[in-house]
Design a protein around this motif. Structure first.
Motif, PDB file in Angstrom:
ATOM      1  N   GLY A   1       3.191   8.438   6.085  1.00 28.51           N
ATOM      2  CA  GLY A   1       2.757   7.702   5.472  1.00 28.51           C
ATOM      3  C   GLY A   1       3.817   6.328   4.810  1.00 28.51           C
ATOM      4  O   GLY A   1       3.529   5.057   4.708  1.00 28.51           O
ATOM      5  N   VAL A   2       5.054   6.971   4.824  1.00 25.42           N
ATOM      6  CA  VAL A   2       6.098   5.858   4.680  1.00 25.42           C
ATOM      7  C   VAL A   2       6.640   5.596   5.472  1.00 25.42           C
ATOM      8  O   VAL A   2       6.762   4.953   6.789  1.00 25.42           O
ATOM      9  N   HIS A   3       6.636   3.420   4.820  1.00 23.79           N
ATOM     10  CA  HIS A   3       6.542   2.588   5.974  1.00 23.79           C
ATOM     11  C   HIS A   3       8.155   2.121   6.248  1.00 23.79           C
ATOM     12  O   HIS A   3       8.901   2.242   4.893  1.00 23.79           O
ATOM     13  N   THR A   4       8.684   2.400   7.108  1.00 18.73           N
ATOM     14  CA  THR A   4       9.928   1.338   6.959  1.00 18.73           C
ATOM     15  C   THR A   4      10.677  -0.029   6.707  1.00 18.73           C
ATOM     16  O   THR A   4      11.287  -0.225   5.455  1.00 18.73           O
ATOM     17  N   GLU A   5       9.476  -0.793   6.270  1.00 17.50           N
ATOM     18  CA  GLU A   5       9.511  -1.753   5.547  1.00 17.50           C
ATOM     19  C   GLU A   5       9.543  -1.995   4.276  1.00 17.50           C
ATOM     20  O   GLU A   5       9.917  -2.846   3.316  1.00 17.50           O
TER      21      GLU A   5
ATOM     22  N   GLY B   1       1.261  -1.518   0.441  1.00 16.35           N
ATOM     23  CA  GLY B   1      -0.310   0.379   0.356  1.00 16.35           C
ATOM     24  C   GLY B   1       0.795   1.647  -0.028  1.00 16.35           C
ATOM     25  O   GLY B   1       0.484   2.196  -0.186  1.00 16.35           O
ATOM     26  N   ASP B   2       2.087   0.990   0.618  1.00 15.71           N
ATOM     27  CA  ASP B   2       2.586   2.419   0.566  1.00 15.71           C
ATOM     28  C   ASP B   2       3.631   2.599  -1.423  1.00 15.71           C
ATOM     29  O   ASP B   2       4.799   2.519  -1.072  1.00 15.71           O
ATOM     30  N   TYR B   3       2.788   3.838  -1.939  1.00 16.05           N
ATOM     31  CA  TYR B   3       2.947   4.024  -3.164  1.00 16.05           C
ATOM     32  C   TYR B   3       4.313   4.994  -2.921  1.00 16.05           C
ATOM     33  O   TYR B   3       4.347   5.379  -3.596  1.00 16.05           O
ATOM     34  N   THR B   4       3.581   5.702  -2.093  1.00 17.82           N
ATOM     35  CA  THR B   4       5.117   6.827  -1.559  1.00 17.82           C
ATOM     36  C   THR B   4       6.371   6.529  -1.640  1.00 17.82           C
ATOM     37  O   THR B   4       7.065   6.672  -2.539  1.00 17.82           O
ATOM     38  N   GLY B   5       6.343   5.729  -0.247  1.00 16.01           N
ATOM     39  CA  GLY B   5       7.870   5.308  -0.723  1.00 16.01           C
ATOM     40  C   GLY B   5       8.457   4.255  -1.556  1.00 16.01           C
ATOM     41  O   GLY B   5       9.669   4.122  -1.467  1.00 16.01           O
TER      42      GLY B   5
END
Length: 347
Positions: A249-253, A196-200
């Motif tokens: 909303g950027v995820h480390t994963e 879901g993290d299209y930004t990261g």
């Protein structure tokens, strides 16, 4: 799934665009219940050995300029008119240099199907009005469609040769867009994960090219693998910090997906950004001259991204917070001593 057959158009036909068109051409045949068989590809028209490139692709099924030696499926059709290539498409796949995104999207207003979805394979960021923008968001804004993104450790020639690799799709809509796009791109040799993290994902795809410039500078200086590994480690930290600092909303994963550390390693080992930067060291040429000599008319992307990121960090007065990204800019554009890049590892 209760959906109409999807018409797919690929916007762009460089080496990555051609490799992806080949893969999609295979997959729409495999999933003929979901997709129309013909895959239209927009090709910037050029003459190669006295013939139009579109004619060569459609007759010989090979992009002899950007992906020589690789056969394209016969259901991949090249068109020189971008509006015709995109007309009534349900899925638009954007694979073009990021300096052409705005002009191309503006020309496509009102052309695609009203239920069209898009996906960006563009690895870059845009700097406008002192802000950094994601190309998926800009495509969405101009065309009024949802736009996902794909990025991963994907050297085009290896994907075209069906050597095993992985990639990541980032999308807002995992249930619908995620499933359709997984079907469109996933193969036995191209393993897709959907997040879901299209930004990261897009932060990784853009900034890893700048880190690869650092790796190329290191190689040009003959610093060895220990030093290059230090640049990769430092680069990954700055990529994560950039995403967390400037985007919500950027995820480390995400940085441990194919779009993150895997793509970073691949690009620093064998991508065009590393190659161009290595050749630049000691050449007494501008980076543009080196790109022109080595890339057959294409851009390395990392150099442009380094410039745009530096302008953004300057506007935020935060260049000191990102010493490696800043050092790459200074070596490439201000002709700072190449050896000075090692200072970025001391922070």
């Amino acid at each position: 799934m209760g959906i109409q057959k999807q018409k797919v158009s690929v916007i762009g036909s460089g080496n990555w665009g051609s490799a992806i068109a080949r893969l999609i051409g295979q997959n729409v045949k495999k999933h003929s219940d979901m997709f129309e068989e013909t895959v239209r590809v927009w090709v910037f028209e050029e003459e190669v050995n006295g013939r139009k490139l579109t004619e060569i692709i459609n007759h010989d099924h090979e992009n002899v300029k950007y992906l020589p030696g690789i056969q394209l499926p016969d259901n991949v059709v090249a068109l020189s008119d971008v509006r015709e290539a995109a007309r009534d498409a349900n899925i638009l796949v954007f694979v073009l240099p990021h300096q052409f995104v705005y002009r191309t999207c503006e020309s496509l207003r009102g052309v695609a199907d009203s239920n069209c979805r898009a996906i960006s394979l563009i690895k870059g960021l845009d700097f406008r009005d002192d802000e950094i923008l994601l190309f998926s968001d800009e495509i969405s804004r101009i065309l009024g469609v949802e736009c996902s993104a794909l990025s991963g450790a994907n050297l085009a020639s290896e994907v075209a040769e069906e050597k095993y690799g992985e990639s990541t799709i980032g999308t807002k809509n995992l249930d619908i867009d995620g499933k359709i796009l997984h079907k469109l791109f996933h193969t036995d040799y191209f393993n897709i994960s959907v997040i879901g993290d299209y930004t990261g994902l897009q932060i990784c795809g853009a900034l890893k090219n700048v880190v690869a410039i650092a790796a190329g500078i290191s190689d040009g200086l003959k610093y060895g693998n220990n030093t290059k590994s230090a640049f990769i480690r430092r680069g990954l930290l700055e990529m994560r910090k950039f995403g967390k600092t400037f985007f919500g909303g950027v995820h480390t994963e995400t940085f441990f997906e194919s779009c993150g550390v895997a793509d970073l390693i691949t690009t620093c080992a064998g991508g065009r950004n590393r190659k161009v930067a290595e050749a630049f060291i000691g050449s007494n040429k501008t980076i543009e001259e080196v790109e022109k000599e080595l890339l057959n008319g294409q851009k390395s992307q990392g150099t442009t991204t380094a410039l745009e990121v530096h302008r953004f960090l300057e506007a935020k007065k935060m260049t000191n917070e990102f010493p490696l990204l800043t050092s790459v800019y200074k070596v490439i554009y201000e002709r700072a001593p190449a050896e000075s890049i090692i200072d970025a590892l001391q922070h």
